[in-house]
Each structure stands twice: as C-alpha cells, then as structure tokens.
Design an enzyme around this catalytic site. Sequence first.
Site: not given
Ligand code: FAD
Length: 396
Positions: A32-33, A106, A215, A293
Amino acid sequence: MQDRIAIVGGGIGGLTAALALIRHGIAVDVYEQAPELKELGAGVQISSNGTRVLYALGLGPTIDKVGVIVSGKEIRLWSTGQTWKLFDLGAVSVERYGFPYMMFHRGDLHAALLDAIRREKPEAIHLSRKCMGVTQDDAGVSIQFEQGESARADLVIGADGVQSRVRLATFGADQPEFTGIVAWRGLIPRENVPAGIKLDVGTNWVGPGGHVVHYPVRGGSLLNFVGLLERDDWRVESWTVQGTKDEFANDFKNWNPLIHECIRRVDVPYKWALFARPPMPAWSKGRVTLLGDACHSMLPMLAQGAVMALEDGYVLARSIAMYGVKSEALQHYEAARRERANRAVSGSAENAKRFHNPDMAHAAGAEAYVTREWQEDKVKQRYEWLFTYDATTAPV
Ligand SMILES: Cc1cc2nc3c(=O)[nH]c(=O)nc-3n(C[C@H](O)[C@H](O)[C@H](O)COP(=O)(O)OP(=O)(O)OC[C@H]3O[C@@H](n4cnc5c(N)ncnc54)[C@H](O)[C@@H]3O)c2cc1C
C-alpha cells in the site's frame, strides 16, 4: 518455497482479496502506498450481495457493531421535499436476500478487514510502498516501488484504484472522460442533523441536474451527506480536495431549505470530479490481474463500486484456491466477473440520467416522472440481479 501473491493497494477490494486468500491458506503480501492504513471520512452503502461476503469472511460480529441497518430507502423531490418510498430494507433485505443492506463509515469497514488480517497475518501488510510499475517474465512478476526497491511474486493483483499503476503498466494508458458531474461530501454529527431529515432511512433527493444522498453511519452517530451536481468547471479526480460551504451551497441554489441546513452543518466539505472509463476488454494478462476500481470504476449512482470490489476479491480468492497460483486462475476469475461488473458500470450511468432528469424541474412533472421511473417492478428490475448474487458460490 510457497507460491506468493502480491496485492497492490490496501483499499476495500485489496484487503478483501487478501483476507479471503489468507482464509484459503495462500501466502499473500499487500503493498500500500500510504504510510498508514486508514479510509476517508465518508460513508459507503453495502447491499446484501456485499454484506454476504463480509459475513462469509467472519466479520459479522464487527460489522454488526459499526454498520447501520436502515429500514428502507426514500426518494425526495429537490424543491418541495415530497417523499416517495423506493424500497424496504431492514428485515425485508434479510428475508429476501439472506443478508442485510448496511451503511458504513468507510473507516469502520476498512478497519474490520484490516484488523482481521492483522490478527492472522500481521506481516502481510507493507506500508509506504507506492508501486510505479510491474514487469513479468516466465518465472514471475517484479513490482517496482517509488523508493527504488522491488518485490517479486508469482501473481500480482492490481487493487490500486481508479488511477491504477498496475493497469497502466499492463494495459497502457486509459481514457477517462469527465462526466460533467462534481460530487460533494461531508459528515454531520447526529445532534446537528436538522429536524426533517430522517436518520433511520437512506434518502435520495432527486432534481434536474443533480441529486443528494444521505444516510446514517457509525452506529447512527453521524449522517453521511453527499451532493452530486452537473457542473463543468472542476475536473480534479481526488477524494481529498476541500471546498467551501459557500461553493457547496451555491451548487445547490434553489434546492430545498433542508438541503441548505445540512450543507451549513457538514464538518468539512470535500469535492471530487467524477470521471467515466470505457469498459476494459480484458482485466488479466499472464500473471497479472486487476480488481475493483482499477478495472471497473463506476459512477456512484447504484452504490455498487465497493460492493463489486468485495465480490471481486472473494471470487478471485476462490478461483486461486481452485485452480492454483497460476495465470489460469486469473482467467477463470475474470470470466466469472467481467460481464457482471460492466453491467453495474452501465447501470450506474443510466441511474445518473434518471436521478438528474429535467422533468423534475416542476412539482407536477416530477410527480409523474417519479411515479413512472420508480414503479416497484422497474426498481426490482434495476436492483434484483445485484442483490441476489452470491459470490461465495457463483461458478468460477
Ligand atoms: C461519491 C462516491 C460515493 C460512493 N458510494 C459508494 C457506495 O455507497 N457503495 C459502494 O459500493 N461504492 C461506493 N462508491 C465507490 C467506491 O468508493 C469504490 O468503488 C471503492 O472504494 C473501490 O475500492 P478499491 O479497493 O477498488 O479502490 P480504492 O478504494 O481506491 O483503494 C485503492 C487503494 O490502493 C492504494 N494505491 C493506489 N495507488 C497505489 C500505488 N501506486 N501503489 C500502492 N498502493 C496504491 C490507495 O492508497 C488505496 O488504499 C462511491 C464512490 C464515490 C466517488
């Protein structure tokens, strides 16, 4: 030596995959970064298809304490505040889908995953490791970090979010398109929530060119408050940029006074520009795959981005447990997941149009529009396929 899996990114998706792999007895490292693992002060809604994964990972006792089970969801009209029921949740979600629909801070959800990993394999988490690139050969994958050091693994999972470096290194630059929508977010302590805002339901205020979602989170002690508005002049895709309450209020000019009461009472207003990315034709190449994502970011209008990351992580671990620490397992995972995740991406974009429809400018048009668009059978069609999915048994 035991085969090793490296996960880049310790967000909700990366930690879910890590914990699920640990439960299968597979060696995993998370890079993790950030120097410290914590999530943003914002809410996240997790529908039954996501809480099913959390319970399967044994997190029930923890999430039952910090999550909030609301009784249902309501739609409200941006101008008059007129209210319509969207669907029942609470006991109905459990009865229908086996698991509750829960609202989280979160940080609480992230901590539940992280604490479980730290209890079982504290050495699995490596902080301050920003991935700059990955290169693979016949024997494995090397990950290069910002400070010059590197790590080696048999498989690499890019769980590094919307601006994924693993995706960039494996598939080249993506083409994000600004959606013309800016999201505001903030938290309001329960004691400051204005009368007239319900704390036992999830609410979507809908209006022409914008919508507001609120909510309860953290056991009901906070209200998560998010406003999304069509606006062309802010294009920074970051969760951590602060705005001002005046600017937030100005974006929602003419909206119901209750919305303005809430804006005045949020702790710190943050703003984020929403970008869309076209569906990826593939998520995996050789020994590298993506999840969450990194491969299917979506607009928040279906509240499924984090839920899909939970499903991805769980199914990916099942696939690796079934087919071994081999690229074949990544192909099976992708085949099981890609169509579903892409359907959620397009469903979210359709909901954006629905939530912001210009027919809602006037109360009379709005009544007809809401009654038509949120009819019970239409709502069922939009959500049932999401809520009924079982990541613990889905074929891989
Ligand atoms: C306004 C808003 C509301 C939302 N509400 C909801 C909801 O109610 N329900 C829902 O299901 N989803 C919701 N989402 C979507 C949700 O937030 C994301 O889909 C989710 O966080 C994706 O998780 P992830 O683990 O794929 O990525 P992330 O949560 O982005 O985690 C990525 C991780 O990788 C790390 N990282 C990044 N680059 C590097 C690198 N180069 N090297 C090492 N580490 C790195 C980051 O620091 C982070 O810890 C919402 C999004 C938004 C914008």
